[in-house]
Design a protein around this motif. Sequence first.
Motif, mmCIF file in Angstrom:
data_model
loop_
_atom_site.group_PDB
_atom_site.id
_atom_site.type_symbol
_atom_site.label_atom_id
_atom_site.label_comp_id
_atom_site.label_asym_id
_atom_site.label_seq_id
_atom_site.Cartn_x
_atom_site.Cartn_y
_atom_site.Cartn_z
ATOM 1 N N GLN A 1 0.827 -1.204 0.000
ATOM 2 C CA GLN A 1 0.000 0.000 0.000
ATOM 3 C C GLN A 1 0.863 1.255 0.000
ATOM 4 O O GLN A 1 0.597 2.222 -0.725
ATOM 5 C CB GLN A 1 -0.931 0.002 1.214
ATOM 6 N N SER B 1 2.367 1.689 -3.367
ATOM 7 C CA SER B 1 1.340 2.134 -4.320
ATOM 8 C C SER B 1 1.087 3.629 -4.175
ATOM 9 O O SER B 1 0.902 4.341 -5.175
ATOM 10 C CB SER B 1 0.038 1.350 -4.104
ATOM 11 N N ASP B 2 1.089 4.109 -2.937
ATOM 12 C CA ASP B 2 0.910 5.544 -2.713
ATOM 13 C C ASP B 2 2.076 6.336 -3.286
ATOM 14 O O ASP B 2 1.904 7.412 -3.870
ATOM 15 C CB ASP B 2 0.755 5.829 -1.215
ATOM 16 N N ASP C 1 1.603 6.406 -7.018
ATOM 17 C CA ASP C 1 0.559 7.367 -7.420
ATOM 18 C C ASP C 1 1.067 8.799 -7.353
ATOM 19 O O ASP C 1 0.827 9.611 -8.255
ATOM 20 C CB ASP C 1 -0.665 7.207 -6.520
ATOM 21 N N ASP D 1 -13.684 5.754 -3.766
ATOM 22 C CA ASP D 1 -12.318 5.238 -3.918
ATOM 23 C C ASP D 1 -11.329 6.378 -4.146
ATOM 24 O O ASP D 1 -10.209 6.372 -3.610
ATOM 25 C CB ASP D 1 -12.261 4.262 -5.093
ATOM 26 N N SER E 1 -10.667 8.252 -0.936
ATOM 27 C CA SER E 1 -9.900 7.392 -0.041
ATOM 28 C C SER E 1 -8.417 7.420 -0.397
ATOM 29 O O SER E 1 -7.555 7.500 0.490
ATOM 30 C CB SER E 1 -10.436 5.964 -0.118
ATOM 31 N N SER E 2 -8.102 7.397 -1.704
ATOM 32 C CA SER E 2 -6.688 7.450 -2.129
ATOM 33 C C SER E 2 -6.079 8.807 -1.828
ATOM 34 O O SER E 2 -4.910 8.911 -1.429
ATOM 35 C CB SER E 2 -6.590 7.126 -3.621
ATOM 36 N N ARG F 1 -5.219 8.960 1.875
ATOM 37 C CA ARG F 1 -4.003 8.214 2.220
ATOM 38 C C ARG F 1 -2.757 9.027 1.913
ATOM 39 O O ARG F 1 -1.779 8.995 2.668
ATOM 40 C CB ARG F 1 -3.961 6.892 1.451
#
Length: 260
Positions: free
Chosen positions: A131, A134-135, A138, A172, A175-176, A179
């Motif tokens: 996770q 992935s952040d 992004d 979604d 939420s991203s 984070r």
Amino acid sequence: RDRPYIVPQTGHTGFFEGYYSPLYGEGGRIEGGLAVIRNTTIQVQVQRELEATNRRLDAQNEELKLHQEELVAQHQEILEKTGELIKASQLKSQFLANMSHELRTPLNVIIGFTQLLVDGVPGRINAEQRQCLSDILDSSQHLLNLINEVLDLSKMESGKAALNLEDLDLADFLSSVARLIIPILRPRGQILETRVSQTLPLVRADKAKLGQVFRNLLSNASKFSPDGGKILIETSCQDGWCHISVIDHGYGIKVEDRER
């Protein structure tokens, strides 16, 4: 004709023009005369007004001449400034073009190695590590998109930035975004609360630009909130539109700055 004359009978002042011719009798003797007097007061007044008008026009022409000289000088200055601006714009474009390679190369390396880690090529990773990676991926991709947009000067300077619209799940998406902002809030002990309905409909939006908007809003909310403060993301739907609010408990925008 050059100075006024007072008429004895009436006491009026005016201008007169007179002609006298003697009348001769037998033997060439003068036996009388013929006088013609014409009142020229109006003509003299008109002449004087005309002369005064000509003097005023001469003064105005001189003033216009000075203004014209000033305008020519200003026009020349504008031409020089325009040339300087064009040169500065060209230098800016050249600088950004040169920087594009310097910015993109290390960023693409970061994206590439992060993707390898997410794919587990060097070794296995747990869910929490995946996770976090992935952040990072992004955020790096978002930064690369920003660089690409800044470098596209022709679109940015003409105000014609393109929108890449797609169907977006707001729950979604938010939420991203939440984070990604947590690392900014954690050092100051700030809390991010989200009140997002999981039944929100899909929306049509540019995901990258919308993400940029909310990262800016949340960063500002954190910057102007006290340590330990709370920031809230709240959503609602009305009349076919989804409304998203970013709420903080800072001192807010100054009254004189709100219109701007």
